[in-house]
Design an enzyme around this catalytic site. Sequence first.
Site, short mmCIF file in Angstrom:
data_model
loop_
_atom_site.label_atom_id
_atom_site.label_comp_id
_atom_site.label_asym_id
_atom_site.label_seq_id
_atom_site.Cartn_x
_atom_site.Cartn_y
_atom_site.Cartn_z
N ASN A 177 0.84 -1.20 0.00
CA ASN A 177 0.00 0.00 0.00
C ASN A 177 0.87 1.25 0.00
O ASN A 177 2.09 1.15 0.07
CB ASN A 177 -0.99 -0.02 1.17
N ASP A 247 -4.23 -5.89 5.20
CA ASP A 247 -5.34 -6.66 5.73
C ASP A 247 -5.31 -8.11 5.23
O ASP A 247 -5.88 -8.99 5.84
CB ASP A 247 -6.66 -6.01 5.32
N LYS A 257 7.77 -17.86 -9.95
CA LYS A 257 7.04 -16.70 -10.47
C LYS A 257 5.76 -17.15 -11.18
O LYS A 257 5.80 -18.06 -12.02
CB LYS A 257 7.94 -15.94 -11.45
N PRO A 273 -3.74 -11.44 10.78
CA PRO A 273 -4.22 -11.18 12.13
C PRO A 273 -4.19 -9.67 12.38
O PRO A 273 -3.31 -8.98 11.88
CB PRO A 273 -3.19 -11.89 13.02
N PHE A 294 -4.67 3.94 14.34
CA PHE A 294 -4.80 4.94 13.29
C PHE A 294 -5.83 4.42 12.30
O PHE A 294 -5.97 3.20 12.15
CB PHE A 294 -3.47 5.13 12.54
O1 C5P Z 1 -8.97 -1.75 10.31
P1 C5P Z 1 -7.90 -0.83 9.87
O2 C5P Z 1 -6.81 -1.51 9.05
O3 C5P Z 1 -8.37 0.44 9.23
O4 C5P Z 1 -7.25 -0.36 11.25
C1 C5P Z 1 -6.14 0.42 11.27
C2 C5P Z 1 -5.46 0.28 12.61
O5 C5P Z 1 -5.33 -1.08 13.00
C3 C5P Z 1 -4.04 0.80 12.54
O6 C5P Z 1 -3.69 1.31 13.79
C4 C5P Z 1 -3.27 -0.44 12.17
O7 C5P Z 1 -1.90 -0.31 12.55
C5 C5P Z 1 -3.98 -1.51 12.93
N1 C5P Z 1 -3.97 -2.82 12.26
C6 C5P Z 1 -3.33 -3.88 12.87
N2 C5P Z 1 -3.32 -5.12 12.26
C7 C5P Z 1 -3.94 -5.30 11.07
C8 C5P Z 1 -4.61 -4.23 10.45
C9 C5P Z 1 -4.59 -3.00 11.08
O8 C5P Z 1 -2.78 -3.71 13.95
N3 C5P Z 1 -3.91 -6.50 10.51
#
Ligand code: C5P
Length: 371
Positions: A177, A247, A257, A273, A294
């Site tokens: 990202n 995510d 590849k 997770p 965040f």
């Molecule tokens: O649900 P979302 O990805 O928008 O949430 C963002 C927050 O959750 C951020 O603080 C990010 O660092 C944390 N996060 C996490 N583990 C994930 C996804 C997001 O700790 N797998």
Amino acid sequence: HVVDVVLTESAAKLVSATALAAVARRPVRTSMWEGVGDGRMDHIDLAADADAFVIAPATADLLARAATGRAADLLSACLLVTRAPILLAPAMNSRMWEHPFTRRNVEILSSLPNVHWVGPERGELACGWEGPGRMADPDKIVATPARLGRRDLEGRSFVVTAGPTREPLDPVRYLGNRSSGRMGQAVAEAAARRGAKVTLVRGPVDLPPPTAGVALVEVTTAAEMRREVLARWRRVDAVVMAAAVADWRARKVAPEKLKRTAATTTLELEANPDILAEMGRRRGKALRPVLIGFCVETTDLAAAARAKLAAKRCDLLVANLAQEAMGLPTARVEIHRPRGKPLGPFEGPKAEVAESILDAIGVELAIREKR
Ligand code: C5P
């Protein structure tokens, strides 16, 4: 305070040195060369004596001079000599502020440990345009230097995450990202400057190493980030999850590849997770560590922030719009709490926004101390 006024040549076209000397009750300095015959060397003496420099307004040209180490005028020369905090209050047309050259100068200056920012704010500009570029309110500028040298986080410990994570698909491709890692790194650096012991767990980014006092742990995937965070989180006072953790990851990473054999293809992904939610769940009602999440959204920011605060059981949630923060050197954030109205908005270079985030965390830490 004892205030010495340094007036640049352009500033002298807009305000009179006499008027400034009258309010400062000190002589106003305008040139490197006056006083030399009397044995003065203003660019050294002023810089050595000052506890702080406040540059208001900081023009696009001043930022360019300071970022390139120019020293032909008294003010620029002082900035090269001093190691005291330098507070910059930019003011310029919004096109000038947004120009890639100014962006680069802001970034170069932000990499110095003694440079701090206040503003610019958005609004109507002197040139009649609307946008970012208004000098911060003078009251706000005056209130800032006092907090620059402070060590209010002395004795506290932080884990901060920053940047994206990268999830491999095959030996040459990954899912990623646009997170630049700047916000998290700014929080880590500011916390260290304010006295905290800081570990920065950082995904792959295009940034210099953090400034002195921040221990750097570099990771690539969400699983690695989770491992490094969970190895430390129980021993610290605050965990700041500024990273944009992926995510999803590939259900199977291809050992070779992947070949383009058809016009369309399907990737099978499984959810990573959620590190923050896991800490929120495991911590439960315990007071420590303070957990800061965040969120970056493209719409409905406040609603998403409230939902995430509850779902992840964190104490503060810093919300920004992707278009106002992601990949940029500046941000505009609101800080949501489980109760009460959100704090902010806080807007400006990420180093300045980081200070406001730390102010909010400092309050949370102080509340816990009392309980
Ligand atoms: O649900 P979302 O990805 O928008 O949430 C963002 C927050 O959750 C951020 O603080 C990010 O660092 C944390 N996060 C996490 N583990 C994930 C996804 C997001 O700790 N797998």
